[in-house]
Scaffold this motif. Structure first.
Motif, mmCIF file in Angstrom:
data_model
loop_
_atom_site.group_PDB
_atom_site.id
_atom_site.type_symbol
_atom_site.label_atom_id
_atom_site.label_comp_id
_atom_site.label_asym_id
_atom_site.label_seq_id
_atom_site.Cartn_x
_atom_site.Cartn_y
_atom_site.Cartn_z
ATOM 1 N N ALA A 90 -97.849 27.858 64.445
ATOM 2 C CA ALA A 90 -98.691 29.041 64.579
ATOM 3 C C ALA A 90 -98.644 29.574 66.003
ATOM 4 C CB ALA A 90 -100.136 28.729 64.203
ATOM 5 N N LEU A 91 -98.536 30.889 66.121
ATOM 6 C CA LEU A 91 -98.603 31.595 67.406
ATOM 7 C C LEU A 91 -99.946 32.297 67.478
ATOM 8 C CD1 LEU A 91 -95.026 33.170 67.299
ATOM 9 C CD2 LEU A 91 -95.747 31.223 68.690
ATOM 10 N N LEU A 92 -100.747 31.921 68.471
ATOM 11 C CA LEU A 92 -102.132 32.355 68.525
ATOM 12 C C LEU A 92 -102.489 32.945 69.881
ATOM 13 C CD1 LEU A 92 -103.544 29.081 66.955
ATOM 14 C CD2 LEU A 92 -103.255 31.259 65.742
ATOM 15 N N GLY A 93 -103.482 33.810 69.888
ATOM 16 C CA GLY A 93 -104.062 34.322 71.117
ATOM 17 C C GLY A 93 -105.517 33.899 71.190
ATOM 18 N N MET A 94 -106.160 34.203 72.297
ATOM 19 C CA MET A 94 -107.577 33.881 72.480
ATOM 20 C C MET A 94 -108.252 35.009 73.224
ATOM 21 S SD MET A 94 -109.392 30.754 74.562
ATOM 22 C CE MET A 94 -109.227 31.681 76.102
ATOM 23 N N GLY A 95 -109.458 35.365 72.800
ATOM 24 C CA GLY A 95 -110.210 36.418 73.468
ATOM 25 C C GLY A 95 -111.050 35.886 74.617
ATOM 26 N N PRO A 96 -111.599 36.773 75.437
ATOM 27 C CA PRO A 96 -112.442 36.355 76.563
ATOM 28 C C PRO A 96 -113.690 35.588 76.135
ATOM 29 C CG PRO A 96 -111.739 38.628 76.841
ATOM 30 C CD PRO A 96 -111.359 38.236 75.451
ATOM 31 N N ASP A 97 -114.102 35.747 74.882
ATOM 32 C CA ASP A 97 -115.254 35.010 74.357
ATOM 33 C C ASP A 97 -114.856 33.697 73.714
ATOM 34 O OD1 ASP A 97 -113.950 36.004 72.167
ATOM 35 O OD2 ASP A 97 -115.713 36.889 71.202
ATOM 36 N N GLY A 98 -113.559 33.370 73.741
ATOM 37 C CA GLY A 98 -113.091 32.125 73.152
ATOM 38 C C GLY A 98 -112.741 32.224 71.685
ATOM 39 N N HIS A 99 -112.800 33.418 71.111
ATOM 40 C CA HIS A 99 -112.430 33.536 69.690
ATOM 41 C C HIS A 99 -110.919 33.473 69.534
ATOM 42 C CE1 HIS A 99 -111.300 37.865 70.210
ATOM 43 N NE2 HIS A 99 -110.589 37.641 69.111
ATOM 44 N N PHE A 100 -110.481 33.074 68.369
ATOM 45 C CA PHE A 100 -109.069 33.169 68.013
ATOM 46 C C PHE A 100 -109.015 33.491 66.530
ATOM 47 C CE2 PHE A 100 -109.944 28.991 66.529
ATOM 48 C CZ PHE A 100 -108.960 28.632 65.619
ATOM 49 N N ALA A 101 -107.825 33.964 66.068
ATOM 50 C CA ALA A 101 -107.764 34.588 64.751
ATOM 51 C C ALA A 101 -108.916 35.601 64.727
ATOM 52 C CB ALA A 101 -107.831 33.540 63.648
ATOM 53 N N SER A 102 -109.709 35.632 63.682
ATOM 54 C CA SER A 102 -110.940 36.439 63.705
ATOM 55 C C SER A 102 -112.135 35.520 63.497
ATOM 56 C CB SER A 102 -110.898 37.545 62.646
ATOM 57 O OG SER A 102 -110.031 38.591 63.037
ATOM 58 N N LEU A 103 -112.118 34.414 64.218
ATOM 59 C CA LEU A 103 -113.190 33.419 64.195
ATOM 60 C C LEU A 103 -113.965 33.533 65.498
ATOM 61 C CD1 LEU A 103 -111.032 30.490 62.763
ATOM 62 C CD2 LEU A 103 -112.701 31.889 61.504
ATOM 63 N N VAL A 150 -98.011 22.498 64.589
ATOM 64 C CA VAL A 150 -97.743 22.913 65.967
ATOM 65 C C VAL A 150 -98.434 24.257 66.203
ATOM 66 C CG1 VAL A 150 -95.986 23.587 67.646
ATOM 67 C CG2 VAL A 150 -95.502 21.737 66.016
ATOM 68 N N SER A 151 -99.327 24.316 67.180
ATOM 69 C CA SER A 151 -100.041 25.556 67.507
ATOM 70 C C SER A 151 -99.797 25.910 68.967
ATOM 71 C CB SER A 151 -101.547 25.400 67.280
ATOM 72 O OG SER A 151 -101.836 25.088 65.936
ATOM 73 N N TRP A 152 -99.360 27.147 69.192
ATOM 74 C CA TRP A 152 -99.173 27.630 70.554
ATOM 75 C C TRP A 152 -100.144 28.761 70.828
ATOM 76 C CZ3 TRP A 152 -93.149 28.274 71.451
ATOM 77 C CH2 TRP A 152 -92.544 27.009 71.399
ATOM 78 N N PHE A 153 -100.972 28.582 71.842
ATOM 79 C CA PHE A 153 -101.845 29.658 72.324
ATOM 80 C C PHE A 153 -101.187 30.317 73.533
ATOM 81 C CE2 PHE A 153 -104.993 27.474 69.847
ATOM 82 C CZ PHE A 153 -105.957 28.425 69.538
ATOM 83 N N VAL A 154 -101.139 31.632 73.530
ATOM 84 C CA VAL A 154 -100.646 32.380 74.687
ATOM 85 C C VAL A 154 -101.841 33.128 75.267
ATOM 86 C CG1 VAL A 154 -98.981 34.050 75.549
ATOM 87 C CG2 VAL A 154 -98.404 32.620 73.564
ATOM 88 N N VAL A 155 -102.221 32.768 76.507
ATOM 89 C CA VAL A 155 -103.473 33.258 77.099
ATOM 90 C C VAL A 155 -103.174 33.839 78.475
ATOM 91 C CG1 VAL A 155 -105.839 32.666 77.704
ATOM 92 C CG2 VAL A 155 -104.686 31.411 75.866
#
Length: 260
Positions: free
Chosen positions: A156-169, A208-213
């Motif tokens: 999975a290729l994931l991002g993260m928001g300034p509030d710590g959310h990812f996906a739409s969680l 395998v999960s990759w966060f790009v921040v």
């Protein structure tokens, strides 16, 4: 920092995305030696707008790479419940940069409001598609329901928001506690308000999960995610587990303590 944390820091955004794109190509090649097909989860945001164009450019320049790949099924870890033609849909960019150019990729799209006005029904339909694709044999709906426990993304290729959310969680939202594979978010604090998202239960099973921040505005949330914050306050912290890599620029990583 947890012993399972794997953090890679680069000096600037351009270098970061170039390195992630190269690593992505290598990872898909590696997984292709181990599987007959790859189940890839992708998020929107900069994954779609910055990473996918780089991957597409590399494949255009080196088409022989695909000769060593197995079929790749692309799943949207979340999608905005907006019309199919909307530029806000992640699927629009997946088609533009990947599936329309390279047949090795197959996109499994979330039903748009054009054909399914109810986001809850769209979430149920996407969950059913996951069960059907992952099921090794055709069977009754009861049999497919039992297969839900074995549904797992390879990568999975994931991002993260300034509030710590990812996906739409999002922090403190009921969707964090949703059971099953896919749920609807009806009140996203980040527009558009209505979305369909994979559940935390499903995403945590990803191999395998990759966060790009990137960016200083995410530095505090990133530090909390890596150093063990409550996932109800920083949802991305639930993904700080074996198999997760945090790819960051220097601005985002400034608060991360390498000594724990």
């Amino acid at each position: 920092m947890s012993l399972t944390s794997d953090v890679k820091v680069f000096s600037n955004v351009n270098e970061l995305y170039a390195k992630v794109a190269q690593a992505f190509i290598r990872k898909i090649t590696e997984l292709s030696k181990q599987r007959s097909r790859i189940q890839l989860g992708v998020s929107g945001g900069s994954i779609a707008t910055k990473l996918f164009p780089m991957v597409s450019q590399f494949l255009e320049a080196h088409p022989e790479v695909i000769d060593n790949w197995v079929p790749i099924h692309i799943w949207l870890v979340d999608e905005r419940h907006v019309p199919i033609t909307s530029a806000e849909r992640t699927s629009t960019l997946v088609r533009k940069y990947l599936t329309d150019q390279y047949p090795i990729f197959t996109l499994h799209d979330v039903l748009p409001p054009d054909t399914c006005a109810d986001p809850v029904a769209a979430a149920r339909a996407y969950e059913q598609e996951l069960k059907e694709v992952f099921s090794p044999a055709q069977g009754s709906l009861d049999a497919l329901s039992k297969k839900a426990q074995t549904v797992r993304l390879d990568f999975a290729l994931l991002g993260m928001g300034p509030d710590g959310h990812f996906a739409s969680l999002f922090p403190s939202h009921e969707s964090l506690q949703a059971a099953g594979l896919v749920t609807a978010e009806l009140d996203s604090p980040k527009p558009p308000a209505i979305r369909v998202t994979m559940t935390l239960e499903l995403l945590r099973r990803t191999q395998v999960s990759w966060f790009v921040v990137t960016g200083s505005d995410k530095a505090l949330a990133l530090a909390h995610a890596i150093h063990g914050a409550d996932y109800r306050e920083v949802p991305a912290s639930a993904m700080n587990q074996v198999g997760t890599i945090w790819w960051c620029d220097a601005a985002a990583a400034v608060r991360v303590n390498p000594l724990g």
